[in-house]
Enzyme design. Structure first.
Site, short mmCIF file in Angstrom:
data_model
loop_
_atom_site.label_atom_id
_atom_site.label_comp_id
_atom_site.label_asym_id
_atom_site.label_seq_id
_atom_site.Cartn_x
_atom_site.Cartn_y
_atom_site.Cartn_z
N LYS A 114 -68.83 14.20 16.65
CA LYS A 114 -70.16 13.57 16.55
C LYS A 114 -70.34 12.71 17.79
CE LYS A 114 -73.47 13.44 13.35
NZ LYS A 114 -73.86 14.58 12.50
N GLY A 115 -71.57 12.56 18.21
CA GLY A 115 -71.82 11.75 19.39
C GLY A 115 -73.23 11.22 19.40
#
Length: 428
Positions: free
Chosen positions: A119-120
Site C-alpha cells: 500500500k502507498g
C-alpha cells in the site's frame, strides 16, 4: 526453524482511534492463534518487508514549489508480486500504509491470487490540487518509486483520492523512463490504455455478491432483506445498486453530509454516486438522518462502505442490523468486533467482501501481459466465480471451527501464506 507455536498472544484494546496497523496486527494474531504456525513466520508477518519513503516536490500553478511526503509499504511477496492501492489523502502515513499493506496480503491470499500485499500514498489533500498539479505529483511520484515497482515487482492501483486517470499518468511516466509502454505496471487504468472493463465497479459488486451469499446462508430471501449502506462512493453505490437490482430493499444511503432514509426503499439508480456528483445524496433526500443514525438502523444488512473505524466500542451495542458486511477497509475496531461477537452479530470482513477490486486488478494484469482484453460479461462472470470460491473456502473454516467470519477468512489466508513459506524455504 524453531518449534511451531499455536497460541500467539493477543492484546485487546478499547480505543476508538485504533490505527490501521494496530487493527491489522490484532486481527492477524487472533487468527494465528487458531493455527500451528512457525513462530518465525508469525514474527515475520507482523512487519513489512520494506517501506520506501520519498519526497515528492511539485510546481504549483502559481509557480511556487511544494514538497509532499510519499510512502510505499511492501508487506509480503512470498506468493507473488506486491499489489495494493495508491492513495492521496492528508492522513497518509508510514504506519497506515503498513497496516493497509498487511490487509492486502491477506486479501490476495484469501482470494488465492498470485500476489502479495502493499500500500502507498502521498500525504496531500487531492481536493486542493488542480488537475495539472495532480498530474505533476503523480508523474514525479512514479519517478521516485520507479526502482521499486514494476509488473513483476509491485503493481499499484487506485485508492482514496486517486482514479483511473491517475493510474494512466503513472503508467505513462513509468513507461517513458523504461522506453516502452508497460501497461501492467499499474491496474485500474482506463480501458483505452490497458485497463479492464468492470474494474471500477468491482469492489462494490463483490460486496453485493458476498452480501447475497450471506443472506442465503442465514436463510434470508433477498426480496425480504432491508439494507443500509454508509458511503455512496464507488464501493457503496455499486453494492447498493447491485442489491437493489437483485431484489433487496435499500432503505438508507449516505455521504459525508448525512444519510437519505426511506423505509419503503430507495431507487439507488436515480441517486448520483459521489463519483458522479460529489455529496449529492442529501440533495435528493426527503428524510435526512445522520451517518451515526444510519449505522444504528433496524435493518437486515448493514454495509459500512465509507471509511475506517466507524463501528466502535461506543456504538457497537447500538448496531441493530442482523448482518454486517464490511465494504470499507477496517470499518470495525477490535473492541467493537468483540462486542458484536458477544452479541452474535455476524461480521463478514473486508478482506473477503471488498476483494473484487484486487480480483479484477488481477484480471487486468493478465489482460495486459497477454495483450488481449476481456468483455465486461466475462469479467463479471469470472469475478463472481472467484468471489464465491473464496466464500466457500471461508465458510468451510467458519463451520469447522468455533470462530467468527473474520477469523475464518484470516485462517484461510494465513494457511496459504504459511504454505508458501514452507514450499519456498529460506534463502540462502
Amino acid at each position: 526453524m524453531t518449534q511451531p507455536t499455536s497460541r500467539p498472544q493477543t492484546t485487546e484494546v478499547t480505543s476508538d482511534d485504533e490505527s490501521a496497523l494496530e487493527t491489522a496486527r490484532r486481527q492477524f494474531h487472533r487468527a494465528a492463534a487458531h493455527l500451528e504456525m512457525d513462530e518465525n513466520v508469525v514474527e515475520r508477518l507482523e512487519y513489512p518487508t520494506k517501506v520506501h519513503e520519498v519526497t515528492v516536490p511539485i510546481e504549483r500553478d502559481d509557480g511556487s514549489v511544494e514538497v509532499f511526503r510519499g510512502f510505499r509499504a511492501q508487506h509480503e511477496s512470498v506468493r507473488g508480486p506486491y499489489k495494493g492501492g495508491l492513495r492521496y489523502h492528508p492522513d497518509v502515513s508510514r504506519d497506515e500504509c503498513v497496516g493497509l499493506g498487511m490487509w492486502m496480503t491477506w486479501k490476495c491470499a484469501v482470494m488465492d491470487l498470485p500476489f502479495g500485499g502493499a500500500k502507498g500514498g502521498v500525504a496531500v489533500d487531492s481536493k486542493d490540487l488542480s488537475a495539472g498539479e495532480r498530474e505533476r505529483l503523480t508523474r514525479r511520484l512514479a519517478q521516485e518509486l520507479r526502482e521499486v515497482i514494476g509488473p513483476t515487482r509491485d503493481i499499484p492501483a487506485p485508492d482514496m483520492g486517486t482514479d483511473p486517470q491517475t493510474m494512466a499518468w503513472f503508467m505513462d511516466a513509468y513507461s517513458m523512463q523504461e522506453g516502452e509502454t508497460i501497461p501492467g505496471v499499474v491496474t485500474g487504468k482506463p480501458p483505452v490504455v490497458g485497463g479492464s472493463e468492470g474494474r471500477e465497479e468491482a469492489p462494490g459488486r463483490s460486496v453485493a455478491i458476498v452480501a447475497r451469499a450471506a443472506c442465503e446462508y442465514y436463510d434470508r430471501p433477498l426480496s425480504e432483506t432491508t439494507v443500509a449502506v454508509q458511503g455512496f462512493g464507488s464501493v457503496g453505490a455499486n453494492a447498493a445498486r447491485c442489491l437493489d437490482e437483485w431484489g433487496a430493499s435499500v432503505v438508507a444511503i449516505s455521504d459525508v453530509n448525512g444519510a437519505m432514509y426511506d423505509p419503503d426503499g430507495i431507487d439507488t439508480s436515480a441517486i448520483p454516486s459521489h463519483d458522479e456528483t460529489p455529496e449529492a445524496v442529501t440533495n435528493c433526500a426527503g428524510t435526512i438522518i445522520s451517518n451515526a443514525e444510519l449505522l444504528e438502523l433496524d435493518v437486515d444488512v448493514l454495509i459500512p462502505a465509507a471509511v475506517g473505524n466507524v463501528i466502535t466500542e461506543r456504538n457497537a451495542d447500538a448496531i441493530d442490523a442482523d448482518i454486517v458486511i464490511e465494504g470499507a477497509n477496517g470499518p470495525t475496531t477490535t473492541a467493537a468486533d468483540a462486542i458484536l461477537r458477544e452479541r452474535d452479530v455476524p461480521v463478514v470482513p473486508d478482506i473477503l467482501a471488498n476483494a473484487g477490486g484486487v480480483t479484477v486488478s488481477y484480471f487486468e494484469w493478465l489482460q495486459d501481459i497477454n495483450r488481449r482484453s476481456w468483455s465486461l460479461e466475462r469479467v463479471n462472470d469470472e469475478l463472481e466465480s472467484e468471489i464465491l470460491s473464496a466464500w466457500r473456502a471461508v465458510r468451510e473454516e467458519f463451520e469447522a471451527r468455533d470462530v467468527t467470519w473474520r477469523e475464518a477468512a484470516y485462517i484461510v489466508a494465513l494457511s496459504r501464506v504459511a504454505e508458501a513459506y514452507n514450499a519456498r524455504g529460506l534463502w540462502p
